[in-house]
Write a protein that holds these residues in place. Structure first.
Motif, PDB file in Angstrom:
ATOM      1  N   GLN A 166       0.363  -1.807   0.989  1.00  0.00           N
ATOM      2  CA  GLN A 166       1.126  -0.628   0.552  1.00  0.00           C
ATOM      3  C   GLN A 166       0.318   0.654   0.751  1.00  0.00           C
ATOM      4  O   GLN A 166       0.868   1.701   1.126  1.00  0.00           O
ATOM      5  CB  GLN A 166       1.542  -0.787  -0.913  1.00  0.00           C
ATOM      6  N   LEU A 167      -0.993   0.579   0.498  1.00  0.00           N
ATOM      7  CA  LEU A 167      -1.860   1.748   0.720  1.00  0.00           C
ATOM      8  C   LEU A 167      -1.815   2.176   2.186  1.00  0.00           C
ATOM      9  O   LEU A 167      -1.671   3.371   2.490  1.00  0.00           O
ATOM     10  CB  LEU A 167      -3.298   1.401   0.318  1.00  0.00           C
ATOM     11  N   LEU A 168      -1.923   1.220   3.093  1.00  0.00           N
ATOM     12  CA  LEU A 168      -1.932   1.563   4.519  1.00  0.00           C
ATOM     13  C   LEU A 168      -0.546   2.060   4.963  1.00  0.00           C
ATOM     14  O   LEU A 168      -0.445   2.977   5.780  1.00  0.00           O
ATOM     15  CB  LEU A 168      -2.395   0.365   5.348  1.00  0.00           C
ATOM     16  N   GLY A 169       0.502   1.480   4.413  1.00  0.00           N
ATOM     17  CA  GLY A 169       1.852   1.979   4.701  1.00  0.00           C
ATOM     18  C   GLY A 169       2.024   3.411   4.205  1.00  0.00           C
ATOM     19  O   GLY A 169       2.618   4.256   4.896  1.00  0.00           O
ATOM     20  N   ALA A 170       1.481   3.695   3.020  1.00  0.00           N
ATOM     21  CA  ALA A 170       1.581   5.052   2.468  1.00  0.00           C
ATOM     22  C   ALA A 170       0.794   6.053   3.319  1.00  0.00           C
ATOM     23  O   ALA A 170       1.194   7.214   3.448  1.00  0.00           O
ATOM     24  CB  ALA A 170       1.067   5.061   1.020  1.00  0.00           C
ATOM     25  N   ARG A 195       9.957   2.810   4.123  1.00  0.00           N
ATOM     26  CA  ARG A 195      10.283   3.070   2.720  1.00  0.00           C
ATOM     27  C   ARG A 195       9.945   1.878   1.831  1.00  0.00           C
ATOM     28  O   ARG A 195       9.346   2.025   0.771  1.00  0.00           O
ATOM     29  CB  ARG A 195      11.767   3.431   2.574  1.00  0.00           C
ATOM     30  N   ASP A 196      10.326   0.688   2.245  1.00  0.00           N
ATOM     31  CA  ASP A 196      10.020  -0.495   1.434  1.00  0.00           C
ATOM     32  C   ASP A 196       8.533  -0.856   1.498  1.00  0.00           C
ATOM     33  O   ASP A 196       7.963  -1.343   0.524  1.00  0.00           O
ATOM     34  CB  ASP A 196      10.849  -1.698   1.903  1.00  0.00           C
ATOM     35  N   ALA A 197       7.915  -0.573   2.643  1.00  0.00           N
ATOM     36  CA  ALA A 197       6.522  -0.986   2.849  1.00  0.00           C
ATOM     37  C   ALA A 197       5.546  -0.275   1.906  1.00  0.00           C
ATOM     38  O   ALA A 197       4.471  -0.804   1.641  1.00  0.00           O
ATOM     39  CB  ALA A 197       6.112  -0.738   4.310  1.00  0.00           C
ATOM     40  N   VAL A 198       5.895   0.902   1.411  1.00  0.00           N
ATOM     41  CA  VAL A 198       4.947   1.646   0.569  1.00  0.00           C
ATOM     42  C   VAL A 198       5.016   1.241  -0.889  1.00  0.00           C
ATOM     43  O   VAL A 198       4.210   1.707  -1.708  1.00  0.00           O
ATOM     44  CB  VAL A 198       5.118   3.188   0.693  1.00  0.00           C
ATOM     45  N   GLY A 199       5.976   0.382  -1.261  1.00  0.00           N
ATOM     46  CA  GLY A 199       6.054  -0.119  -2.639  1.00  0.00           C
ATOM     47  C   GLY A 199       6.177   1.005  -3.643  1.00  0.00           C
ATOM     48  O   GLY A 199       7.044   1.870  -3.509  1.00  0.00           O
ATOM     49  N   PRO A 200       5.257   1.040  -4.637  1.00  0.00           N
ATOM     50  CA  PRO A 200       5.408   2.018  -5.729  1.00  0.00           C
ATOM     51  C   PRO A 200       5.130   3.465  -5.324  1.00  0.00           C
ATOM     52  O   PRO A 200       5.275   4.362  -6.153  1.00  0.00           O
ATOM     53  CB  PRO A 200       4.386   1.553  -6.770  1.00  0.00           C
ATOM     54  N   GLY A 248      -3.706 -11.393   6.430  1.00  0.00           N
ATOM     55  CA  GLY A 248      -2.582 -11.235   5.507  1.00  0.00           C
ATOM     56  C   GLY A 248      -3.038 -11.342   4.057  1.00  0.00           C
ATOM     57  O   GLY A 248      -2.547 -10.616   3.185  1.00  0.00           O
ATOM     58  N   ARG A 249      -4.016 -12.219   3.819  1.00  0.00           N
ATOM     59  CA  ARG A 249      -4.522 -12.376   2.457  1.00  0.00           C
ATOM     60  C   ARG A 249      -5.189 -11.091   1.973  1.00  0.00           C
ATOM     61  O   ARG A 249      -4.998 -10.651   0.841  1.00  0.00           O
ATOM     62  CB  ARG A 249      -5.524 -13.547   2.402  1.00  0.00           C
ATOM     63  N   GLU A 250      -5.991 -10.491   2.860  1.00  0.00           N
ATOM     64  CA  GLU A 250      -6.662  -9.236   2.475  1.00  0.00           C
ATOM     65  C   GLU A 250      -5.645  -8.109   2.260  1.00  0.00           C
ATOM     66  O   GLU A 250      -5.791  -7.288   1.347  1.00  0.00           O
ATOM     67  CB  GLU A 250      -7.678  -8.836   3.553  1.00  0.00           C
ATOM     68  N   LEU A 251      -4.619  -8.068   3.103  1.00  0.00           N
ATOM     69  CA  LEU A 251      -3.599  -7.016   2.962  1.00  0.00           C
ATOM     70  C   LEU A 251      -2.849  -7.136   1.636  1.00  0.00           C
ATOM     71  O   LEU A 251      -2.278  -6.155   1.150  1.00  0.00           O
ATOM     72  CB  LEU A 251      -2.617  -7.066   4.135  1.00  0.00           C
ATOM     73  N   ASP A 252      -2.860  -8.325   1.045  1.00  0.00           N
ATOM     74  CA  ASP A 252      -2.180  -8.535  -0.245  1.00  0.00           C
ATOM     75  C   ASP A 252      -3.079  -8.236  -1.441  1.00  0.00           C
ATOM     76  O   ASP A 252      -2.616  -8.309  -2.585  1.00  0.00           O
ATOM     77  CB  ASP A 252      -1.675  -9.984  -0.340  1.00  0.00           C
ATOM     78  N   LEU A 253      -4.357  -7.934  -1.209  1.00  0.00           N
ATOM     79  CA  LEU A 253      -5.272  -7.682  -2.336  1.00  0.00           C
ATOM     80  C   LEU A 253      -4.853  -6.399  -3.073  1.00  0.00           C
ATOM     81  O   LEU A 253      -4.376  -5.452  -2.463  1.00  0.00           O
ATOM     82  CB  LEU A 253      -6.718  -7.546  -1.842  1.00  0.00           C
ATOM     83  N   PRO A 254      -5.080  -6.373  -4.405  1.00  0.00           N
ATOM     84  CA  PRO A 254      -4.642  -5.220  -5.196  1.00  0.00           C
ATOM     85  C   PRO A 254      -5.753  -4.199  -5.475  1.00  0.00           C
ATOM     86  O   PRO A 254      -6.937  -4.510  -5.479  1.00  0.00           O
ATOM     87  CB  PRO A 254      -4.222  -5.868  -6.519  1.00  0.00           C
ATOM     88  N   GLY A 255      -5.299  -2.972  -5.703  1.00  0.00           N
ATOM     89  CA  GLY A 255      -6.135  -1.927  -6.283  1.00  0.00           C
ATOM     90  C   GLY A 255      -5.318  -1.286  -7.389  1.00  0.00           C
ATOM     91  O   GLY A 255      -4.133  -1.588  -7.537  1.00  0.00           O
TER      92      GLY A 255
END
Lengths: 180, 180
Positions: free
Chosen positions: B134-138, A159-164, B115-122
């Motif tokens: 967050q995308l991969l978690g979703a 739940r927290d990992a997916v953010g928005p 970890g740096r790449e996983l923090d990149l935004p879209g």
């Protein structure tokens, strides 16, 4: 959709392989996570399904088919598995469930149930009169409900990992007060 | 539970086999039933998952990793599968999903994400800034939500068949207004 014995068995016989595909070899954070205090983890659900095979569906079907003087079912203990499975592995539970389910379906098929038998009544401790047909239908829905529950409980670990993304992933907000 | 790439792949790689175990060879009343008008049958969900593999998760991950001048994702078409899969069989969709998922996970692993790449935004068209993590978690939660949905939609086909058992089988009253 009306109850149909063959279509019911189609679902019941698939559940062990579905649960094995979903859970076997999965890491502990997925297997042991819950939806909150006093709720079931995927491991607990497997134990609950085993309890159903041993103490619920087929024993109740036997009470109905016997049509003895007392049609009342034994109450079902939703927490029997907690003590029973302490220290057991998930792999063991998946194998136990598959073995018990196969045996129970073999027995169910061997009864060659007629429409008249499917209409026979039993007495549920709190729901009152139910037919064998309704009992077997409930067995199918119970399986599917617990497959859905396992997937939901796993999803909630992220739940927290997916953010928005939360509002686009309704499984994360299902059962805010867990009911199954 | 924090996002973990290996634990995410553990779930993502299991979904094709889980869905095959649950659905392959199942009768049409289970496969084509819905929760009501404009809701997905298990067949529709398989099409939606294929659309995700082809147009959503990996294409969006590529947008993030490229970090070009436009980070905005293409909007996702939730109904692309309707026209695409008219006349196709469920068996074909199960095989397509398994093949696409295997290819996508091979690609994901080949990126050796840091970890740096996983923090990149879209930029999500309606949710705003999201990270690759967050995308991969979703993606994981999306899979699990749709496994839960398929089990729930199947269960609901037996809502009348269980008679008085409805209050003890909460999956039957989940999503009175379907949301996924």
């Amino acid at each position: 959709m009306d109850f149909d014995l063959d279509l019911s068995i189609e679902v019941l016989r698939r559940s062990p392989a579905t649960l094995r595909a979903l859970l076997d070899g999965l890491g502990e954070p997925w297997v042991r996570g819950t939806e909150g205090p006093e709720t079931f983890s995927p491991f607990d659900v497997m134990g609950h399904l085993i309890d159903g095979e041993e103490t619920d569906w087929i024993p109740r079907a036997r009470v109905i088919l016997a049509q003895g003087p007392d049609l009342r079912f034994e109450p079902y203990d939703r927490f029997r598995h907690r003590a029973r499975n302490a220290g057991r592995s998930l792999e063991l539970l998946l194998a136990e469930f598959a073995r018990l389910r196969a045996t129970n379906l073999q027995l169910l098929r061997s009864w060659n149930l007629t429409g008249r038998e499917l209409d026979l009544p039993g007495e549920h401790p709190s729901l009152g009169l139910v037919t064998l047909r309704q009992l077997l239908g409930a067995w199918v829905v119970h399986d599917l409900g617990h497959v859905a529950q396992i997937a939901r409980v796993m999803a909630k670990q992220y739940r927290d990992a997916v953010g928005p993304w939360v509002p686009f992933l309704p499984v994360l907000t299902d059962h805010v007060v867990p009911r199954s």
